[in-house]
Design a protein around this motif. Structure first.
Motif, PDB file in Angstrom:
ATOM      1  N   ASN A 250      16.693 -45.309  -0.781  1.00 27.27           N
ATOM      2  CA  ASN A 250      15.502 -46.135  -0.776  1.00 27.27           C
ATOM      3  C   ASN A 250      14.990 -47.815  -0.092  1.00 27.27           C
ATOM      4  O   ASN A 250      15.792 -48.613   0.211  1.00 27.27           O
ATOM      5  CB  ASN A 250      15.804 -46.698  -2.397  1.00 27.27           C
ATOM      6  N   GLY A 252      12.668 -49.171   0.107  1.00 31.41           N
ATOM      7  CA  GLY A 252      12.518 -50.731  -0.735  1.00 31.41           C
ATOM      8  C   GLY A 252      13.017 -52.124  -1.096  1.00 31.41           C
ATOM      9  O   GLY A 252      12.426 -53.145  -0.645  1.00 31.41           O
ATOM     10  N   GLY A 256      11.205 -55.151   0.966  1.00 31.09           N
ATOM     11  CA  GLY A 256      11.326 -56.700  -0.209  1.00 31.09           C
ATOM     12  C   GLY A 256      12.043 -57.966   0.480  1.00 31.09           C
ATOM     13  O   GLY A 256      11.752 -59.195   0.031  1.00 31.09           O
ATOM     14  N   ILE A 330      10.272 -44.505   4.270  1.00 28.87           N
ATOM     15  CA  ILE A 330       9.241 -44.162   3.788  1.00 28.87           C
ATOM     16  C   ILE A 330       9.043 -41.836   4.309  1.00 28.87           C
ATOM     17  O   ILE A 330       8.209 -41.937   2.669  1.00 28.87           O
ATOM     18  CB  ILE A 330       8.702 -45.219   3.446  1.00 28.87           C
ATOM     19  N   TRP A 352       7.464 -43.085  -4.954  1.00 29.39           N
ATOM     20  CA  TRP A 352       6.718 -43.658  -4.748  1.00 29.39           C
ATOM     21  C   TRP A 352       6.793 -44.792  -6.122  1.00 29.39           C
ATOM     22  O   TRP A 352       7.007 -46.154  -4.788  1.00 29.39           O
ATOM     23  CB  TRP A 352       5.416 -43.433  -4.115  1.00 29.39           C
ATOM     24  N   LEU A 353       6.630 -45.174  -6.601  1.00 27.36           N
ATOM     25  CA  LEU A 353       6.560 -45.833  -8.032  1.00 27.36           C
ATOM     26  C   LEU A 353       7.980 -47.150  -7.802  1.00 27.36           C
ATOM     27  O   LEU A 353       8.170 -47.956  -7.613  1.00 27.36           O
ATOM     28  CB  LEU A 353       6.433 -45.249  -9.469  1.00 27.36           C
ATOM     29  N   LEU A 356       8.115 -48.992  -4.651  1.00 26.61           N
ATOM     30  CA  LEU A 356       7.041 -50.236  -4.802  1.00 26.61           C
ATOM     31  C   LEU A 356       8.268 -51.119  -5.850  1.00 26.61           C
ATOM     32  O   LEU A 356       8.092 -52.156  -5.667  1.00 26.61           O
ATOM     33  CB  LEU A 356       6.334 -49.769  -5.373  1.00 26.61           C
ATOM     34  N   LEU A 357       9.049 -50.370  -7.109  1.00 26.31           N
ATOM     35  CA  LEU A 357       9.580 -51.728  -8.027  1.00 26.31           C
ATOM     36  C   LEU A 357      10.306 -52.236  -7.606  1.00 26.31           C
ATOM     37  O   LEU A 357      10.466 -52.846  -7.417  1.00 26.31           O
ATOM     38  CB  LEU A 357       9.465 -50.823  -8.804  1.00 26.31           C
ATOM     39  N   ALA A 359      11.345 -52.450  -4.790  1.00 25.22           N
ATOM     40  CA  ALA A 359      10.985 -53.748  -3.797  1.00 25.22           C
ATOM     41  C   ALA A 359      10.487 -55.036  -3.782  1.00 25.22           C
ATOM     42  O   ALA A 359      10.507 -56.130  -3.864  1.00 25.22           O
ATOM     43  CB  ALA A 359       9.505 -53.715  -2.998  1.00 25.22           C
ATOM     44  N   ALA A 360       9.471 -54.800  -5.178  1.00 20.89           N
ATOM     45  CA  ALA A 360       9.010 -56.150  -5.964  1.00 20.89           C
ATOM     46  C   ALA A 360      10.244 -56.919  -6.510  1.00 20.89           C
ATOM     47  O   ALA A 360       9.362 -57.774  -6.641  1.00 20.89           O
ATOM     48  CB  ALA A 360       7.423 -55.295  -7.165  1.00 20.89           C
TER      49      ALA A 360
END
Length: 527
Positions: A250, A252, A256, A330, A352-353, A356-357, A359-360
């Motif tokens: 991952n 992410g 992040g 990615i 993808w979610l 994104l999460l 990374a956030a």
């Protein structure tokens, strides 16, 4: 003269695990194209693929059951003992494959005799078996050859070489068929049970507590290639896809962290973070964010939080990949997520979610940590010309070992006992061959070699080669070896006579300019 601190027990253990992980990586990474090809076959030709072709779909089973393990075995055997080791390793691994199939068939026969409606076991794919058999076969073959080396009469060399390899291959095939097949089947059963238990208890996100720190300290290969990839491939063959491929790949958490440095970092770290984020997220070279975490170890908590968030998202909504995403970009993740075997577009949205999460969450936790220590970091930067390097030096000191990031090289720059920087890169040794080495010899080393190659070309220097290799493939021919600071100790063990340079920032380390100045000076007549 270079002075270095005595390696601690923890340091020696870390190097040992890294070396083990590198060997596993060396068997897996060269065969990633075969895994990609298998993923493409499943994407298009299986029953639920984009363009189902029943005839071509018959390739899928033999491909993963026979070809991939044998490729891994040959690669591992050749690392140890060349083609001869690869051939014997392949023979031994085939015995393990056949032995596993025999055991499964025997078990299913007994199971159906007791209950005709029982669910039978599927094939166990010998990826771990190949990783065991490859070094076992190759090292033993090399040892046997050493027994009669120089004792064979002229004219009989080929006869002895061919028959000895054939006979020993037969012996190792029997070893693979009985004890190794049983051992690997048992290991896979235990690991599968453990993973299923973690999933059923909703505890799979806890694996991030091990995986994320392991990545930062270059220990991830032993976990990823030794456990996650073989188990994930087994699960993908049975169910079409596996969440295990996303535990380490991952992108992410890394992006992040780098975005947090982009907005809240200081000095060189902040300036280089945007470019590093692009390379990590799109290029899949995760190593570029490791120095940023090492310069402030508290940030590992942010990586763990982000990694666990991604795993939780995939676990709750069924996100998975059809095959390993290598490199962990990615683009590679998207390709394996959109595979119909993994669930197609709906699965892609989940994956993808999760990226994104993760990374956030990493970004937010990292931002809090960076903001909380900002005044202290600014004060540190005021007292040094290189805050990025200084922070890593402090991190190295906190770990109880000498600084390797500011270390010079053998025969040139010196490293003081307290970890202070010595003079610039210097040596009387003529530099003609430069090798940028990393764990797998593909990602960060290729990028670093490209950067340095361009700098040497722009300087108008000719007659100097710059290549990238895995540390395990260093053969002593290099005049100068460049590695990430966490890997320098291992590289020095492989090439003790070479000049060694440690870098922290793969993309634009000041060490590259020092190397260029050194080589230019030699070519201009100065040494």
């Amino acid at each position: 003269m270079t002075t270095a601190s005595t390696p601690t027990t923890a340091g020696r253990a870390r190097v040992g695990v890294q070396r083990f992980g590198t060997f596993l990586s060396g068997m897996i990474m060269p065969n990633i194209p075969a895994l990609i090809a298998w993923g493409i076959v499943t994407m298009f030709f299986i029953e639920v693929g984009f363009t189902p072709v029943p005839a071509l779909a018959t390739i899928v089973g033999p491909f993963i059951h026979y070809l991939l393990p044998l490729l891994i075995a040959y690669t591992g055997g050749s690392i140890v003992y060349g083609v001869r080791g690869g051939v014997v390793a392949s023979i031994g691994t085939f015995g393990a494959i056949a032995g596993s199939d025999y055991l499964v068939a025997q078990f299913n026969e007994q199971l159906l005799a007791a209950d005709p409606n029982a669910s039978t076991l599927g094939e166990v794919h010998m990826f771990i078996g190949a990783m065991i058999m490859a070094p076992l076969c190759a090292y033993s073959m090399r040892w046997l050859d050493s027994l009669w080396e120089g004792k064979i009469k002229a004219g009989f060399e080929m006869l002895v070489n061919m028959f000895s390899a054939g006979i020993w291959g037969f012996v190792m095939m029997i070893v693979g068929f009985y004890p190794i097949a049983w051992l690997v089947n048992s290991i896979m059963d235990i690991l599968s049970t453990a993973v299923n238990w973690l999933v059923s208890m909703n505890l799979l996100p806890l694996t991030s507590i091990v995986i994320e720190p392991a990545k930062v300290f270059f220990l991830n290969n032993a976990i990823n290639h030794g456990v996650l990839t073989p188990l994930g491939l087994q699960q993908a063959a049975d169910e079409g896809s596996s969440i295990l491929f996303l535990l380490e790949a991952n992108p992410g958490p890394g992006v992040g962290l780098l975005l947090a440095f982009t907005f809240f970092g200081i000095g060189a770290a902040r300036a280089s973070a945007p470019g590093a984020a692009l390379i990590q997220f799109v290029g899949g070279i995760h190593e570029v964010y490791f120095p940023y975490a090492l310069m402030k170890p508290m940030l590992i908590l942010a990586l763990i939080a982000g990694g666990a968030t991604g795993v939780t998202t995939n676990m709750l909504f069924g996100g998975s990949l059809a095959a390993p995403a290598a490199p962990g970009s990615i683009i590679a993740v998207t390709g394996q997520a959109i595979n119909p075997a993994a669930g197609g577009v709906p699965n892609l949205m989940v994956v993808w979610l999760s990226v994104l999460l993760s990374a956030a969450v990493t970004f937010l936790v990292s931002a809090v940590i960076l903001r909380a220590s900002r005044k202290r970091d600014l004060a540190a930067m005021a007292s040094t010309d290189d805050a990025f390097g200084a922070a890593i030096t402090q991190t190295e000191a906190a770990k109880g070992k000498g600084s390797s990031v500011l270390e010079g090289m053998r025969g040139g720059a010196a490293t003081q006992a307290g970890g202070e920087a010595g003079p610039s890169v210097a040596t009387t040794h003529e530099i003609k061959s430069i090798v940028f080495a990393c764990d797998a010899g593909m990602g960060s080393s290729a990028m670093g070699a490209s950067v340095l190659r361009n700098k040497i070309k722009q300087a108008g220097i000719e007659g100097v080669t710059v290549v990238n290799k895995a540390i395990a493939n260093l053969d002593g021919s290099a005049d100068l070896v460049i590695t990430q600071n966490q890997l320098t100790e291992r590289a020095r063990q492989r090439t003790p006579d070479a000049v060694h340079v440690s870098v922290d920032n793969f993309m634009n380390s000041p060490r590259y300019d020092e190397v260029v100045d050194l080589v230019r000076g030699q070519h201009d007549g100065g040494a």
